[in-house]
Design an enzyme around this catalytic site. Structure first.
Site, PDB file in Angstrom:
ATOM      1  N   ALA A  10      30.033  67.155  24.758  1.00 45.90           N
ATOM      2  CA  ALA A  10      29.181  66.731  23.907  1.00 45.90           C
ATOM      3  C   ALA A  10      29.543  67.331  22.642  1.00 45.90           C
ATOM      4  CB  ALA A  10      27.725  66.725  24.107  1.00 45.90           C
ATOM      5  N   VAL A  87      36.496  67.257  26.674  1.00 46.13           N
ATOM      6  CA  VAL A  87      36.129  68.862  26.451  1.00 46.13           C
ATOM      7  C   VAL A  87      37.335  69.619  25.566  1.00 46.13           C
ATOM      8  CG1 VAL A  87      35.547  68.853  28.852  1.00 46.13           C
ATOM      9  CG2 VAL A  87      37.559  69.137  28.504  1.00 46.13           C
ATOM     10  N   ASN A  88      37.033  70.743  25.142  1.00 47.76           N
ATOM     11  CA  ASN A  88      37.964  71.294  24.110  1.00 47.76           C
ATOM     12  C   ASN A  88      39.107  71.874  24.731  1.00 47.76           C
ATOM     13  OD1 ASN A  88      35.765  72.810  25.369  1.00 47.76           O
ATOM     14  ND2 ASN A  88      36.249  74.264  23.934  1.00 47.76           N
ATOM     15  N   PHE A 159      40.883  59.094  16.412  1.00 43.39           N
ATOM     16  CA  PHE A 159      41.290  59.539  15.131  1.00 43.39           C
ATOM     17  C   PHE A 159      40.348  59.775  13.979  1.00 43.39           C
ATOM     18  CE2 PHE A 159      44.546  56.938  17.365  1.00 43.39           C
ATOM     19  CZ  PHE A 159      45.790  57.791  17.254  1.00 43.39           C
ATOM     20  N   GLU A 162      36.259  64.542  10.560  1.00 47.63           N
ATOM     21  CA  GLU A 162      34.773  65.053  10.362  1.00 47.63           C
ATOM     22  C   GLU A 162      34.518  64.682   8.957  1.00 47.63           C
ATOM     23  OE1 GLU A 162      34.380  69.006  11.724  1.00 47.63           O
ATOM     24  OE2 GLU A 162      35.479  68.511  13.512  1.00 47.63           O
ATOM     25  N   LEU A 218      49.260  63.039  18.431  1.00 58.52           N
ATOM     26  CA  LEU A 218      49.716  64.571  18.125  1.00 58.52           C
ATOM     27  C   LEU A 218      50.716  64.333  16.705  1.00 58.52           C
ATOM     28  CD1 LEU A 218      51.357  66.534  20.935  1.00 58.52           C
ATOM     29  CD2 LEU A 218      49.052  66.808  19.953  1.00 58.52           C
ATOM     30  N   CYS A 273      41.965  70.497  14.495  1.00 61.98           N
ATOM     31  CA  CYS A 273      43.013  69.711  15.202  1.00 61.98           C
ATOM     32  C   CYS A 273      44.338  70.136  14.590  1.00 61.98           C
ATOM     33  CB  CYS A 273      42.616  68.090  14.905  1.00 61.98           C
ATOM     34  SG  CYS A 273      41.379  67.748  15.837  1.00 61.98           S
ATOM     35  N   PHE A 335      35.596  73.818   6.471  1.00 62.46           N
ATOM     36  CA  PHE A 335      36.772  73.344   6.093  1.00 62.46           C
ATOM     37  C   PHE A 335      37.233  72.171   5.348  1.00 62.46           C
ATOM     38  CE2 PHE A 335      38.460  69.698   8.822  1.00 62.46           C
ATOM     39  CZ  PHE A 335      37.357  69.506   9.481  1.00 62.46           C
TER      40      PHE A 335
HETATM   41  C1  UDX Z   1      37.471  68.813  21.404  1.00 65.76           C
HETATM   42  C2  UDX Z   1      39.096  69.148  21.205  1.00 65.76           C
HETATM   43  O1  UDX Z   1      39.110  70.415  20.175  1.00 65.76           O
HETATM   44  C3  UDX Z   1      39.813  68.251  20.571  1.00 65.76           C
HETATM   45  O2  UDX Z   1      41.325  68.640  20.741  1.00 65.76           O
HETATM   46  C4  UDX Z   1      39.604  67.109  21.332  1.00 65.76           C
HETATM   47  O3  UDX Z   1      40.515  65.849  20.738  1.00 65.76           O
HETATM   48  C5  UDX Z   1      38.097  66.562  21.634  1.00 65.76           C
HETATM   49  O4  UDX Z   1      37.560  67.808  22.241  1.00 65.76           O
HETATM   50  P1  UDX Z   1      35.394  68.551  19.982  1.00 65.76           P
HETATM   51  O5  UDX Z   1      34.599  67.713  20.156  1.00 65.76           O
HETATM   52  O6  UDX Z   1      35.566  69.185  18.336  1.00 65.76           O
HETATM   53  O7  UDX Z   1      37.010  68.480  20.293  1.00 65.76           O
HETATM   54  O8  UDX Z   1      35.161  70.268  20.435  1.00 65.76           O
HETATM   55  P2  UDX Z   1      33.769  70.772  20.851  1.00 65.76           P
HETATM   56  O9  UDX Z   1      33.006  70.599  19.835  1.00 65.76           O
HETATM   57  O10 UDX Z   1      34.329  72.284  21.135  1.00 65.76           O
HETATM   58  O11 UDX Z   1      33.286  70.056  22.112  1.00 65.76           O
HETATM   59  C6  UDX Z   1      33.821  70.443  23.579  1.00 65.76           C
HETATM   60  C7  UDX Z   1      32.504  70.356  24.350  1.00 65.76           C
HETATM   61  O12 UDX Z   1      32.887  70.322  25.726  1.00 65.76           O
HETATM   62  C8  UDX Z   1      31.659  71.726  24.158  1.00 65.76           C
HETATM   63  O13 UDX Z   1      30.304  71.323  23.836  1.00 65.76           O
HETATM   64  C9  UDX Z   1      31.591  72.279  25.581  1.00 65.76           C
HETATM   65  O14 UDX Z   1      30.389  72.908  25.907  1.00 65.76           O
HETATM   66  C10 UDX Z   1      31.951  71.184  26.408  1.00 65.76           C
HETATM   67  N1  UDX Z   1      32.568  71.535  27.687  1.00 65.76           N
HETATM   68  C11 UDX Z   1      33.746  72.399  27.572  1.00 65.76           C
HETATM   69  C12 UDX Z   1      32.146  71.110  28.933  1.00 65.76           C
HETATM   70  O15 UDX Z   1      30.996  70.528  28.700  1.00 65.76           O
HETATM   71  N2  UDX Z   1      32.618  71.396  30.032  1.00 65.76           N
HETATM   72  C13 UDX Z   1      33.820  72.232  30.021  1.00 65.76           C
HETATM   73  O16 UDX Z   1      34.405  72.509  31.320  1.00 65.76           O
HETATM   74  C14 UDX Z   1      34.423  72.585  28.913  1.00 65.76           C
HETATM   75  C1  UDX Z   2      41.795  65.142  11.309  1.00 65.80           C
HETATM   76  C2  UDX Z   2      42.408  63.907  11.118  1.00 65.80           C
HETATM   77  O1  UDX Z   2      42.321  63.195   9.691  1.00 65.80           O
HETATM   78  C3  UDX Z   2      41.915  62.735  11.939  1.00 65.80           C
HETATM   79  O2  UDX Z   2      42.362  61.415  12.042  1.00 65.80           O
HETATM   80  C4  UDX Z   2      41.611  63.481  13.398  1.00 65.80           C
HETATM   81  O3  UDX Z   2      41.047  62.594  14.593  1.00 65.80           O
HETATM   82  C5  UDX Z   2      41.191  64.787  13.653  1.00 65.80           C
HETATM   83  O4  UDX Z   2      41.726  65.684  12.613  1.00 65.80           O
HETATM   84  P1  UDX Z   2      39.612  66.325  10.049  1.00 65.80           P
HETATM   85  O5  UDX Z   2      40.540  67.523  10.549  1.00 65.80           O
HETATM   86  O6  UDX Z   2      38.257  66.261  10.667  1.00 65.80           O
HETATM   87  O7  UDX Z   2      40.520  64.955  10.961  1.00 65.80           O
HETATM   88  O8  UDX Z   2      39.556  66.117   8.707  1.00 65.80           O
HETATM   89  P2  UDX Z   2      40.603  65.621   7.500  1.00 65.80           P
HETATM   90  O9  UDX Z   2      39.887  64.790   6.488  1.00 65.80           O
HETATM   91  O10 UDX Z   2      41.871  65.259   8.104  1.00 65.80           O
HETATM   92  O11 UDX Z   2      41.090  67.069   6.668  1.00 65.80           O
HETATM   93  C6  UDX Z   2      41.704  68.041   7.407  1.00 65.80           C
HETATM   94  C7  UDX Z   2      41.967  69.183   6.413  1.00 65.80           C
HETATM   95  O12 UDX Z   2      43.099  68.889   5.267  1.00 65.80           O
HETATM   96  C8  UDX Z   2      40.733  69.845   5.590  1.00 65.80           C
HETATM   97  O13 UDX Z   2      40.765  71.006   5.547  1.00 65.80           O
HETATM   98  C9  UDX Z   2      40.774  68.935   4.043  1.00 65.80           C
HETATM   99  O14 UDX Z   2      40.311  69.805   3.254  1.00 65.80           O
HETATM  100  C10 UDX Z   2      42.275  68.969   4.208  1.00 65.80           C
HETATM  101  N1  UDX Z   2      42.918  68.150   3.087  1.00 65.80           N
HETATM  102  C11 UDX Z   2      42.837  66.611   3.254  1.00 65.80           C
HETATM  103  C12 UDX Z   2      43.641  68.394   2.051  1.00 65.80           C
HETATM  104  O15 UDX Z   2      43.681  69.809   1.982  1.00 65.80           O
HETATM  105  N2  UDX Z   2      44.237  67.614   1.413  1.00 65.80           N
HETATM  106  C13 UDX Z   2      43.999  66.405   1.315  1.00 65.80           C
HETATM  107  O16 UDX Z   2      44.696  65.661   0.585  1.00 65.80           O
HETATM  108  C14 UDX Z   2      43.576  65.949   2.642  1.00 65.80           C
END
Ligand code: UDX
Ligand code: UDX
Length: 461
Positions: A10, A87-88, A159, A162, A218, A273, A335
Site C-alpha cells: 500500500a 511491494v518495493n 507509469f 508522483e 525500465l 524510480c 524530490f
Molecule cells: C514500489 C517500488 O519502489 C516500485 O519500484 C514499484 O514500481 C512499485 O512499488 P512504492 O509504492 O513507491 O513503489 O513503494 P513503497 O511506498 O515503499 O511501498 C511498498 C509497500 O509494500 C510498503 O508499504 C511495504 O510495507 C509493503 N510491503 C513490502 C509489503 O506489504 N510486504 C512486503 O513483503 C514488502
Molecule cells: C517517474 C516517471 O515520470 C513515471 O512515469 C514513473 O511511473 C515513475 O517515475 P516520478 O519520479 O514520480 O515519475 O516524477 P517525474 O515527474 O518523472 O520527476 C522525476 C524527477 O525528475 C524529479 O526530481 C523532477 O524534479 C525531475 N525533472 C523532471 C527535472 O529535473 N526536469 C524535468 O524536465 C522533469
C-alpha cells in the site's frame, strides 16, 4: 460485486492505483494489504500516508464501499482471484549485483505467501518495476506449487508520476499489459484489460508479450531521465557561454520530433524510480554481455550526480569559498513539487554536502519536512525545520531553491531580503523565481544554466 482484486503493498504506487481502480470499478471489491500496520491505519484515517492532490476525495468516495485497506494478507490472498503485487524492489545492497540489481526478496516472499494461502487459480499481476524476466522467475516459483493450482503472470507496469498520480491514473497516456502468448496467458490478459476498460479508452491499452512490457517500463524511465541529464549537461555549457538553457530548451522543444516536455534543467532528477531503474538496465546489459550499452546508460546517472555536485560548488565559489557557520535557507526538500516524498531527492545530497562544509541549515518545505527529518537524522550539524518561509530565511546568508514548488514564487522577497544577512544570495536550483526582480531587490542571484545577476564586483567575487 463480481470479483475481488487484492493489491499487496500500500505504498505510493499501490495505494493511489487501487483507489482509482476501485473508484472506477464499483462492480469489483478491491482490498489493499500491507505488512506495515501504521500505513494501513493511515489509509483508513482522515490523514492518508501520502500526499497527492485529489487523492483524498477518491479514497473517501470508494473506501468501505468497494475499497478496503487491511493488514490481513492471508485473508486477502484467499479471497481474491486477481492479485496485484506492488511491494518495493530496492536496489540490492549486498552480494552479486550490489548497487545495481534489484533486490527481489519482497517479491519472492510475496510469491511464496500466494502459493501457501491460495485455494484456487489466480492471476498475479506485477505492478512493481522489475528487471526483465523477473516474471519468468516468479512464474517458476508459482508453478512449483504442489497443489495443482494455475497461476497466470501478467506484467502491468505503472507509469504515473508522483504529484500528478490521480490525474495520471484517471487519464493515462497508455496502459501496458504484458502476458505470455499461451491460451491461459491471453485469457488472463483479457481479464485485466476488462478492468481498465471501465475508464480507459481501448486504443490506449497496449498489449504485448511479458518481456516487452517489463522492458518498456525500465526504458521509458531511462529515456525520461536521459532527457533530464542531457539538458542538465548542456546547462553547464550554457554557464560557460552566453547561452541560456531556458531558451535552448524552448527552441529544442519546438521541434515536434523532440517535444517540449521533460527539458527543464535543474539540480537533477530524484524519486524512487529513475536511478533504480537505470541501474537495473545497466545491470541487465552487463549481465547479457553488452558493456557498451551499459556504459551509455550509466552515464545518465553520473551526469545526475555531477549536476548536484556542480551546484554545491557554485554555492561555495560564489560565497567566498566558505559556508562554515553561515545560515543557509533551503527552500524545498521533496524530490519534486506537489509531493511529500523525498526518496533520492537531490536535496538530500546537496544538504549533506553543505553540512560537510559546516553550514547551518534551515529547511522549509510545504509537505516534506517529516521525511526530511528522517533523511537527515544521522547527520551531525545545526539543522532546523520550518513551515514558515520567513523564519527559514531570517538571518540567512543564502536561499537555496531545491524543489519547484509553485508557492515559492509568491513569497514576499522584499521582506525576506530585509531579514537576511548581506550580501544576500539566491541559488535557484530549479529556475523558478523571477531573477531580474530579485536582483532589483538587492539579491545576488545564481540560476542554473543562465547568466548570474550579481551586485558583487569581480574583486569581491
Ligand atoms: C514500489 C517500488 O519502489 C516500485 O519500484 C514499484 O514500481 C512499485 O512499488 P512504492 O509504492 O513507491 O513503489 O513503494 P513503497 O511506498 O515503499 O511501498 C511498498 C509497500 O509494500 C510498503 O508499504 C511495504 O510495507 C509493503 N510491503 C513490502 C509489503 O506489504 N510486504 C512486503 O513483503 C514488502
Ligand atoms: C517517474 C516517471 O515520470 C513515471 O512515469 C514513473 O511511473 C515513475 O517515475 P516520478 O519520479 O514520480 O515519475 O516524477 P517525474 O515527474 O518523472 O520527476 C522525476 C524527477 O525528475 C524529479 O526530481 C523532477 O524534479 C525531475 N525533472 C523532471 C527535472 O529535473 N526536469 C524535468 O524536465 C522533469
Amino acid at each position: 460485486m463480481k470479483k475481488t482484486i487484492l493489491c499487496i503493498g500500500a505504498g505510493y504506487v499501490g495505494g493511489p492505483t487501487m483507489a482509482v481502480m476501485a473508484d472506477n470499478c464499483p462492480d469489483y471489491k478491491v482490498i489493499v494489504v500491507d505488512m506495515n500496520e501504521e500505513r494501513i491505519n493511515a489509509w483508513n484515517s482522515d490523514e492518508l500516508p501520502i500526499y497527492e492532490p485529489g487523492l483524498d476525495e477518491v479514497v473517501k468516495r470508494a473506501r468501505n464501499r468497494n475499497l478496503f485497506f487491511s493488514t490481513d494478507i492471508i485473508a486477502g490472498i484467499k479471497e481474491a482471484s486477481i492479485i496485484f503485487v506492488s511491494v518495493n524492489t530496492p536496489t540490492k545492497t549486498f552480494g552479486a549485483g550490489a548497487g545495481k540489481a534489484a533486490d527481489l526478496q519482497f517479491w519472492e516472499k510475496t510469491a511464496r505467501d500466494i502459493i501457501e494461502h491460495s485455494k484456487h487459480d489466480k492471476i498475479v499481476v506485477e505492478k512493481s518495476t522489475l528487471p526483465v524476466r523477473t516474471a519468468e522467475a516468479m512464474r517458476r516459483i508459482l508453478q512449483s506449487n504442489t497443489k495443482n493450482l494455475n497461476f497466470d503472470i501478467i506484467s502491468n507496469p505503472e507509469f504515473m508520476a508522483e504529484g500528478t498520480a490521480v490525474t495520471d491514473l484517471q487519464t493515462p497516456d497508455r496502459v501496458l499489459i504484458g502476458a505470455l502468448e499461451t491460451v491461459s496467458g491471453q485469457q488472463a490478459m483479457q481479464r485485466i484489460k476488462d478492468i481498465y476498460l471501465h475508464w480507459v479508452p481501448e486504443e490506449k491499452i497496449k498489449t504485448t508479450n511479458l518481456w516487452s512490457s517489463e522492458l518498456s517500463k525500465l526504458v521509458s524511465n531511462a529515456m525520461l531521465a536521459q532527457r533530464i541529464s542531457s539538458v542538465n549537461s548542456i546547462s553547464a555549457l550554457c554557464e560557460k557561454t552566453d547561452a541560456n538553457i531556458l531558451e535552448v530548451s524552448a527552441a529544442m522543444g519546438m521541434d515536434s520530433r523532440i517535444g517540449a516536455k521533460f527539458l527543464r534543467a535543474g539540480i537533477g532528477f530524484g524519486g524512487s524510480c529513475f536511478k533504480k531503474d537505470i541501474l537495473n538496465l545497466v545491470y541487465l546489459c552487463e549481465f547479457y554481455g553488452l558493456p557498451e550499452v551499459a556504459a551509455y546508460w550509466e552515464q545518465v546517472v553520473k551526469i545526475n550526480e555531477y549536476q548536484a555536485t556542480r551546484f554545491v560548488s557554485k554555492i561555495l565559489n560564489n560565497m567566498f569559498n566558505s559556508v562554515a557557520s553561515k545560515k543557509i535557507a533551503i527552500f524545498g526538500f521533496a524530490f519534486k513539487a506537489d509531493t511529500g516524498d523525498t526518496r533520492e531527492s537531490p536535496a538530500i545530497t546537496v544538504s549533506k554536502m553543505l553540512l560537510e562544509e559546516r553550514a547551518t541549515l534551515a529547511i522549509h518545505d510545504p509537505e516534506a519536512l517529516k521525511n526530511a527529518k528522517l533523511d537527515l537524522a544521522d547527520e551531525t550539524g545545526d539543522i532546523s525545520y520550518h513551515c514558515d518561509p520567513y523564519k527559514t530565511a531570517e538571518g540567512a546568508h543564502a536561499i537555496v531553491v531545491l524543489t519547484d514548488w509553485k508557492q515559492f514564487q509568491g513569497y514576499d522577497y522584499e521582506r525576506i531580503f530585509k531579514s537576511m544577512e548581506k550580501p544576500a544570495f539566491i541559488f535557484d536550483g530549479r529556475n523558478i523565481l523571477d531573477h531580474k526582480k530579485l536582483f532589483k531587490l538587492g539579491f545576488n542571484v545564481f540560476p542554473l544554466g543562465q547568466r548570474e545577476y550579481s551586485h558583487l564586483t569581480e574583486i569581491e567575487k
